[in-house]
Design a protein around this motif. Structure first.
Motif, short mmCIF file in Angstrom:
data_model
loop_
_atom_site.label_atom_id
_atom_site.label_comp_id
_atom_site.label_asym_id
_atom_site.label_seq_id
_atom_site.Cartn_x
_atom_site.Cartn_y
_atom_site.Cartn_z
N UNK A 150 9.24 0.76 -4.00
CA UNK A 150 9.00 2.18 -3.81
C UNK A 150 7.77 2.61 -4.58
N UNK A 151 6.94 3.44 -3.98
CA UNK A 151 5.88 4.08 -4.73
C UNK A 151 6.37 5.47 -5.15
N UNK A 152 5.84 5.92 -6.26
CA UNK A 152 6.28 7.19 -6.82
C UNK A 152 5.12 7.89 -7.51
N UNK A 153 5.23 9.20 -7.60
CA UNK A 153 4.21 10.01 -8.27
C UNK A 153 4.86 10.85 -9.35
N UNK A 154 4.22 10.92 -10.50
CA UNK A 154 4.78 11.69 -11.60
C UNK A 154 3.70 12.22 -12.52
N UNK A 155 4.10 13.10 -13.44
CA UNK A 155 3.13 13.74 -14.33
C UNK A 155 3.25 13.27 -15.78
N UNK A 156 4.22 12.43 -16.09
CA UNK A 156 4.40 11.93 -17.46
C UNK A 156 3.81 10.53 -17.53
N UNK A 157 2.84 10.34 -18.39
CA UNK A 157 2.15 9.05 -18.42
C UNK A 157 3.05 7.92 -18.92
N UNK A 158 3.02 6.86 -18.16
CA UNK A 158 3.59 5.57 -18.52
C UNK A 158 5.10 5.58 -18.71
N UNK A 159 5.75 6.63 -18.23
CA UNK A 159 7.19 6.60 -18.33
C UNK A 159 7.76 5.59 -17.34
N UNK A 160 8.86 4.96 -17.74
CA UNK A 160 9.52 3.99 -16.88
C UNK A 160 10.84 4.55 -16.35
N UNK A 161 11.05 5.81 -16.61
CA UNK A 161 12.30 6.44 -16.20
C UNK A 161 12.20 6.95 -14.77
N UNK A 162 13.11 6.55 -13.96
CA UNK A 162 13.10 6.93 -12.55
C UNK A 162 13.08 8.44 -12.39
N UNK A 163 13.86 9.13 -13.21
CA UNK A 163 14.03 10.58 -13.01
C UNK A 163 12.79 11.38 -13.37
N UNK A 164 11.82 10.75 -14.01
CA UNK A 164 10.61 11.49 -14.38
C UNK A 164 9.54 11.40 -13.31
N UNK A 165 9.85 10.78 -12.21
CA UNK A 165 8.94 10.76 -11.07
C UNK A 165 9.51 11.69 -10.00
N UNK A 166 8.73 12.69 -9.65
CA UNK A 166 9.27 13.72 -8.77
C UNK A 166 9.11 13.44 -7.29
N UNK A 167 8.26 12.50 -6.96
CA UNK A 167 8.00 12.23 -5.54
C UNK A 167 8.11 10.73 -5.27
N UNK A 168 8.71 10.41 -4.14
CA UNK A 168 8.97 9.01 -3.79
C UNK A 168 8.64 8.72 -2.34
N UNK A 169 8.16 7.52 -2.11
CA UNK A 169 8.00 7.04 -0.76
C UNK A 169 9.32 6.47 -0.25
N UNK A 170 9.31 6.00 0.97
CA UNK A 170 10.55 5.57 1.62
C UNK A 170 10.94 4.13 1.28
N UNK A 171 10.06 3.37 0.69
CA UNK A 171 10.38 1.99 0.34
C UNK A 171 9.93 1.00 1.38
N UNK A 172 9.55 -0.18 0.92
CA UNK A 172 9.16 -1.27 1.82
C UNK A 172 9.77 -2.56 1.27
N UNK B 172 0.84 -1.19 0.00
CA UNK B 172 0.00 0.00 0.00
C UNK B 172 0.87 1.24 0.00
N UNK B 173 0.36 2.28 -0.61
CA UNK B 173 1.04 3.57 -0.62
C UNK B 173 -0.01 4.65 -0.43
N UNK B 174 0.13 5.42 0.62
CA UNK B 174 -0.77 6.55 0.85
C UNK B 174 -0.05 7.81 0.38
N UNK B 175 -0.65 8.48 -0.58
CA UNK B 175 -0.09 9.70 -1.12
C UNK B 175 -0.98 10.87 -0.74
N UNK B 176 -0.40 11.93 -0.23
CA UNK B 176 -1.18 13.08 0.20
C UNK B 176 -0.60 14.37 -0.35
#
Length: 125
Positions: free
Chosen positions: A97-119, A20-24
């Motif tokens: 890791x969960x991540x949030x981004x604005x570019x659809x379906x990109x698989x590039x790590x750098x295109x996700x601007x927000x990250x969770x801490x990992x589980x 689970x990932x809670x994003x706020x």
């Protein structure tokens, strides 16, 4: 945007697990939400992504058919993203890791601007 991932653990091969990932945040509902994973000694890799409105999903070939990503609005300015994992294999062992981004379906790590801490997910054979 803040993300908090949970649900990892130690399981046996063939078991299932749900992350689970809670994003706020005030604009979080407009972000595409993704899961990545990083195994020891390896680069972080894309696992799955879901469009901001839930209309589309994309998976890596290694998890397609075994993992399912979903999301729902859990509160005002918050969404919960699940990664349902079935038929787990030792090769799925990684920090997820969960991540949030604005570019659809990109698989590039750098295109996700927000990250969770990992589980951590550990799958024993």
């Amino acid at each position: 945007v803040q993300l908090q991932a949970s649900g990892g653990g130690l399981v046996q091969a063939g078991d299932s697990l749900r992350l689970s990932c809670v994003a706020s945040g005030s604009t979080v509902t407009m972000y595409h939400m993704a899961w990545f994973r990083q195994a020891p000694g390896k680069e972080r890799e894309f696992v799955a992504v879901i469009r901001w409105n839930g209309a589309d999903k994309d998976y890596s070939d290694s998890v397609k058919g075994r993992f399912t990503i979903s999301k729902y609005s859990s509160a005002e300015n918050a969404v919960t993203v699940h990664l349902q994992m079935t038929s787990l294999e030792p090769e799925d062992t990684a920090v997820y890791y969960c991540a949030a981004g604005r570019v659809w379906s990109t698989r590039r790590v750098y295109e996700y601007g927000y990250w969770g801490q990992g589980t951590l997910v550990t799958v024993s054979s």
